[in-house]
Structure formats: C-alpha cells, structure tokens
Design a protein around this motif. Structure first.
Motif, PDB file in Angstrom:
ATOM      1  N   LEU A 145      69.749  67.571  44.910  1.00  0.00           N
ATOM      2  CA  LEU A 145      69.776  68.032  43.526  1.00  0.00           C
ATOM      3  C   LEU A 145      68.347  68.146  43.016  1.00  0.00           C
ATOM      4  N   GLY A 146      68.051  69.277  42.359  1.00  0.00           N
ATOM      5  CA  GLY A 146      66.783  69.406  41.671  1.00  0.00           C
ATOM      6  C   GLY A 146      66.771  68.461  40.484  1.00  0.00           C
TER       7      GLY A 146
ATOM      8  N   VAL B 213      74.386  58.727  44.574  1.00  0.00           N
ATOM      9  CA  VAL B 213      73.397  59.770  44.296  1.00  0.00           C
ATOM     10  C   VAL B 213      73.354  60.745  45.460  1.00  0.00           C
ATOM     11  N   PRO B 214      72.780  61.942  45.245  1.00  0.00           N
ATOM     12  CA  PRO B 214      72.678  62.912  46.344  1.00  0.00           C
ATOM     13  C   PRO B 214      71.854  62.360  47.507  1.00  0.00           C
ATOM     14  N   ASP B 215      71.930  63.048  48.632  1.00  0.00           N
ATOM     15  CA  ASP B 215      71.188  62.633  49.821  1.00  0.00           C
ATOM     16  C   ASP B 215      69.684  62.797  49.651  1.00  0.00           C
ATOM     17  N   PHE B 216      69.276  63.709  48.776  1.00  0.00           N
ATOM     18  CA  PHE B 216      67.860  63.870  48.475  1.00  0.00           C
ATOM     19  C   PHE B 216      67.710  64.512  47.109  1.00  0.00           C
ATOM     20  N   ILE B 217      66.551  64.340  46.526  1.00  0.00           N
ATOM     21  CA  ILE B 217      66.199  65.004  45.275  1.00  0.00           C
ATOM     22  C   ILE B 217      64.974  65.870  45.527  1.00  0.00           C
TER      23      ILE B 217
ATOM     24  N   VAL C   4      62.741  57.824  43.107  1.00  0.00           N
ATOM     25  CA  VAL C   4      62.377  58.002  44.509  1.00  0.00           C
ATOM     26  C   VAL C   4      62.866  56.828  45.357  1.00  0.00           C
ATOM     27  N   GLU C   5      62.979  55.653  44.751  1.00  0.00           N
ATOM     28  CA  GLU C   5      63.482  54.490  45.484  1.00  0.00           C
ATOM     29  C   GLU C   5      64.942  54.652  45.889  1.00  0.00           C
ATOM     30  N   ARG C   6      65.677  55.522  45.181  1.00  0.00           N
ATOM     31  CA  ARG C   6      67.116  55.621  45.417  1.00  0.00           C
ATOM     32  C   ARG C   6      67.482  56.578  46.543  1.00  0.00           C
TER      33      ARG C   6
ATOM     34  N   GLU D 159      79.923  70.602  41.841  1.00  0.00           N
ATOM     35  CA  GLU D 159      79.282  71.639  42.662  1.00  0.00           C
ATOM     36  C   GLU D 159      78.700  71.032  43.941  1.00  0.00           C
ATOM     37  N   LEU D 160      78.126  69.838  43.838  1.00  0.00           N
ATOM     38  CA  LEU D 160      77.616  69.178  45.041  1.00  0.00           C
ATOM     39  C   LEU D 160      78.744  68.915  46.035  1.00  0.00           C
TER      40      LEU D 160
END
Length: 272
Positions: free
Chosen positions: A9-10, A25-29, A51-53, A258-259
């Motif tokens: 996710l952006g 949370v998503p796999d990456f931001i 970023v820790e997540r 949507e994700l």
C-alpha cells in the motif's frame, strides 16, 4: 537484497493512524522519500513506527531521469542515505522527466527515440553506481508522444537492456495509455521481459472522454484494469503488487477490500 511477495500500500500521511492501529498490515508499504527527507519530531517517529511494522519500498518523484539538466548528485546522495537509514528494499523512479531548471511537479514524457534510450540509460547507470544497487524504473501514463520513433514497449525494453535496470510495471498506466493512444495493453504486457519486472503498481483513474483517461490514483480500480492485472500475472508470474490511492482516500476497510482482491488474483495465478 531481500525479496518480498504479496501486496503493498502506498502510505499517505492520512493513512498513518489507521495503519499503526491495524491488527494486520500489508506485506510492504511504499513512500516517496522526498516527502520524508529531513523530517524530525512527531513525523519522524511516526514514520519509524510504520517502517518497523513491515517492509519498505521507496518510489521517487524528483530524480528526473529523462530530463535535460544534469543529475542532482547531492539529492541522489541524500536518497542513498535515506534508503540505508530505513533499510528500504528498493528504490524506483519514473521513466520521465520532472525538472527543467525548476521542478515541474508533473511527469513529462521522454521522446521515444534511440538517442533518448542511450541518454536515459547513461543517467540510470550513473545513479546505480552512486546508489550501489539497481534502479527500478516505472512506465508512466502519457497524453502525448512527442517525436516517437518506436513504440512505448520497444522504448521501455530498450532502456531496461541498455541500463541493466529493473522495471516497476504499472498496470493502470498501461491501460490508460492503451486508451489514450489506441494501443494494445495486452501486447504491451507480453512485450515486457518477466525477469526484469521487480514489482507492480495498480490504481484507479478518471475517464474524461471515450478516448482520454487521466491517471489520478483517486478512484477505485475498474474491471478492465483488474482483468489486465490478471493477464499480467499470467504472463510474468505473480509479483509484489502495490495499491496506489493518493486522492479521495476511502476508509481503511475499503482499501483492505481492494488489497484482498489483489491477493485473490495472486492466489488464482499461483494455482495455474
């Protein structure tokens, strides 16, 4: 460099509170490093907590890789430090230019010529030397094609090969350009070398007329773009896929829906 799968996710500042409170949370931001460089205080602490997540991808706005002016070496050095400080897994930028003596705050098209391939590739190689890693370039949406001597697909592939860089394949941009220029979106996807595709973007757009779409990142993804994403997975295999939403931000639950659609298509493609 670590590989990440799944969905991303952006991360907009409007989403940070929901993101930090979410159970999953998503796999990456993904963030634009320009928006976070040099920040301190509460914003820096919030960013560090985000970023820790999960894993971090960086997607730049200001490199102007196809621009007429010299590369900003001081800025590239700042990006290198940012990537290292936050352990970003990659750095992507747009195959366009954004600087003409001053920042234009738009992604302007590069003339698709052999000379431009050589020019852009030389600049990418220089950036990669400074960063010590491959640059990931993104195909962009366009509304004119100045002085084109080759197709967009030919131009993108030529740059990838000449610069030995990677591709951020934006599926929505492929669809937008197919309508704006009367090209074949499926053929563009098939022309992309799978081994160069690092990750994908998907987003919504605005329809101005039957033959003009604007890449706004401000609406839900429509059915033709979902189908093009499905075809993309069939051609290149499943890649990390990021949902962009920059305007008209919906609820966290709507974004999650949507994700989940992206995840469903990834699972279906993985079963083939």
């Amino acid at each position: 460099m670590q590989n990440i799968a799944g969905v991303g996710l952006g991360l907009r500042r409007e989403l940070i509170d929901d993101y930090l409170q979410a159970e999953h949370v998503p796999d990456f931001i993904e963030v634009a490093p320009e928006n976070w460089l040099g920040l301190g205080g509460r914003h820096a602490k919030q960013f560090a907590a985000c970023v820790e997540r999960t894993a971090l991808f960086c997607h730049g706005l200001s490199l102007s890789i196809g621009g007429p002016h010299p590369l900003n070496l001081e800025f590239i050095g700042q990006i290198k430090q940012f990537l290292k400080q936050h352990q970003a897994l990659l750095y992507s930028e747009h195959l366009s230019y954004t600087h003409d003596g001053g920042y234009l705050y738009d992604l302007l098209p590069i003339p698709m010529t052999e000379a431009a391939v050589s020019y852009v590739a030389e600049r990418i190689l220089k950036v990669q030397d400074i960063l010590g890693q491959r640059l990931v370039i993104e195909n962009v949406s366009t509304y004119v094609m100045p002085a084109a001597e080759m197709t967009e697909a030919e131009f993108v592939v030529a740059v990838l090969q000449a610069a030995d860089c990677e591709l951020l394949l934006d599926v929505n941009n492929v669809y937008v350009n197919s309508i704006n220029h009367g090209s074949d979106a499926q053929a563009f996807i098939r022309a992309m070398p799978p081994e160069r595709v690092r990750y994908l973007h998907i987003a919504g757009h605005q329809q101005i007329s039957a033959d003009l779409l604007i890449d706004t990142h401000g609406a839900a993804i429509n059915d033709p773009v979902w189908e093009l994403l499905r075809a993309t997975y069939q051609h290149i295999g499943v890649r990390p896929t990021l949902l962009e939403r920059d305007f008209n931000i919906p609820t966290w639950q709507q974004l999650q829906s949507e994700l989940q659609q992206i995840q469903q298509l990834q699972q279906e493609a993985g079963d083939v």
